[in-house]
Design an enzyme around this catalytic site. Sequence first.
Site, mmCIF file in Angstrom:
data_model
loop_
_atom_site.group_PDB
_atom_site.id
_atom_site.type_symbol
_atom_site.label_atom_id
_atom_site.label_comp_id
_atom_site.label_asym_id
_atom_site.label_seq_id
_atom_site.Cartn_x
_atom_site.Cartn_y
_atom_site.Cartn_z
ATOM 1 C CB THR A 13 -0.811 -0.260 1.461
ATOM 2 O OG1 THR A 13 -1.962 -1.065 0.958
ATOM 3 C CG2 THR A 13 -1.705 1.288 1.353
ATOM 4 C CB SER A 59 2.463 -8.109 1.015
ATOM 5 O OG SER A 59 1.582 -7.961 2.059
ATOM 6 C CB THR A 92 0.581 -3.526 6.203
ATOM 7 O OG1 THR A 92 -0.724 -3.841 5.818
ATOM 8 C CG2 THR A 92 1.015 -2.308 6.239
ATOM 9 C CG ASP A 93 -2.698 -7.300 3.958
ATOM 10 O OD1 ASP A 93 -3.203 -6.729 4.759
ATOM 11 O OD2 ASP A 93 -3.465 -7.612 2.789
HETATM 12 C C1 SIN Z 1 -0.173 -5.403 0.916
HETATM 13 O O1 SIN Z 1 -0.143 -6.099 1.944
HETATM 14 O O2 SIN Z 1 0.219 -5.450 0.068
HETATM 15 C C2 SIN Z 1 -1.542 -4.725 0.927
HETATM 16 C C3 SIN Z 1 -2.161 -4.219 2.143
HETATM 17 C C4 SIN Z 1 -1.156 -3.286 2.821
HETATM 18 O O3 SIN Z 1 0.141 -2.858 2.349
HETATM 19 O O4 SIN Z 1 -1.554 -2.586 3.783
#
Ligand code: SIN
Length: 327
Positions: A13, A59, A92-93
């Site tokens: 993100t 991710s 973050t995932d």
């Molecule tokens: C991801 O994990 O690539 C999408 C969600 C995020 O980064 O918060």
Amino acid sequence: MMKTIAIVATGGTIAGTGQHGKTVAYHAGEMDVNELVHSIPMINNIANIECYQLMNVDSNEMKPEYWMSLSTTINELVEQEHIDGIVVTHGTDTFDETAYYLTLTLNTEKPVVLTGAMRPATATSADGPYNLYQAVCLAACQEAYGQGVMGLFSNTIYSGRDIQKVNNYKIDAFDQKSFGCLGYMQDDEVYFFTKTFKKHTYQSQFSKTTYTTLPEVAIAYFYAGASSQILYDLAKYNEGIVIVGSGNGNYSQDWLKAINELSKQGIVFVRASRVSQGIVFDDKVFDPYQYCIGANTLSAQKARVLLMLALTQTKDKKQIGVIFNEY
Ligand code: SIN
């Protein structure tokens, strides 16, 4: 003299773009890292920046092949004398899994800081630029040397071993639960308070090898009435299974029977817990023949990372148990 920090971008993100100003309905992993860095001019007062766009993915597309490629890239970068620290941008995932894989496989004392964002780069008050700025400040900080892989979000420094995503909506989305945090930041200033006692990076027995394949390990989630057929099916394609048990990594008698049978056939089991805090020790009631290894304080997905690496060295349960205590 100004330090040099390499930013290795993987997507997420933090590099997401969507409708200008909005926080939803965006696509992660679209913006080039140079563009992202360009939006934070203050960063050039902190360090010389070198950007590497290794991949640009959501991710949720991360997989062991990408972990291995990222780890190899960083191990090569830190060999270069002029590079003082590394920042990795990441979604973050699955951030927690990559952070732990790097914690175990990077052979360096140089600071390695992972960061990301909950809001895309095109949102109003995007959190990515500030997180990236602070991650560079942390990677350039002398005190961060030897602390292993760290995560940086919202003024807070976390360890790569213990960081967990605990909120899927708010900007302050990370925590290490009972273990607090390693420290705080205020703008470019770093304040460390604790350090991890677990082996990492240059101390790790997994950081001296360049991995090109990893053993298959699956995760099985236990719930009321869960059929043990799940375990028999997973055992067909995996060398190891991490159980997300209830309470202290527990399960039904039906699962216990399957675990005993499959252990005798060579499947290695780790017991983790679906409860987000606490510790899973060996248990004589739920594991009377000591077939399983307690995940300790690791989440199931982190226990899986450690079991994959452990299985590259041994299938001996006692030895894997020692590894789970040390890391
Ligand atoms: C991801 O994990 O690539 C999408 C969600 C995020 O980064 O918060």
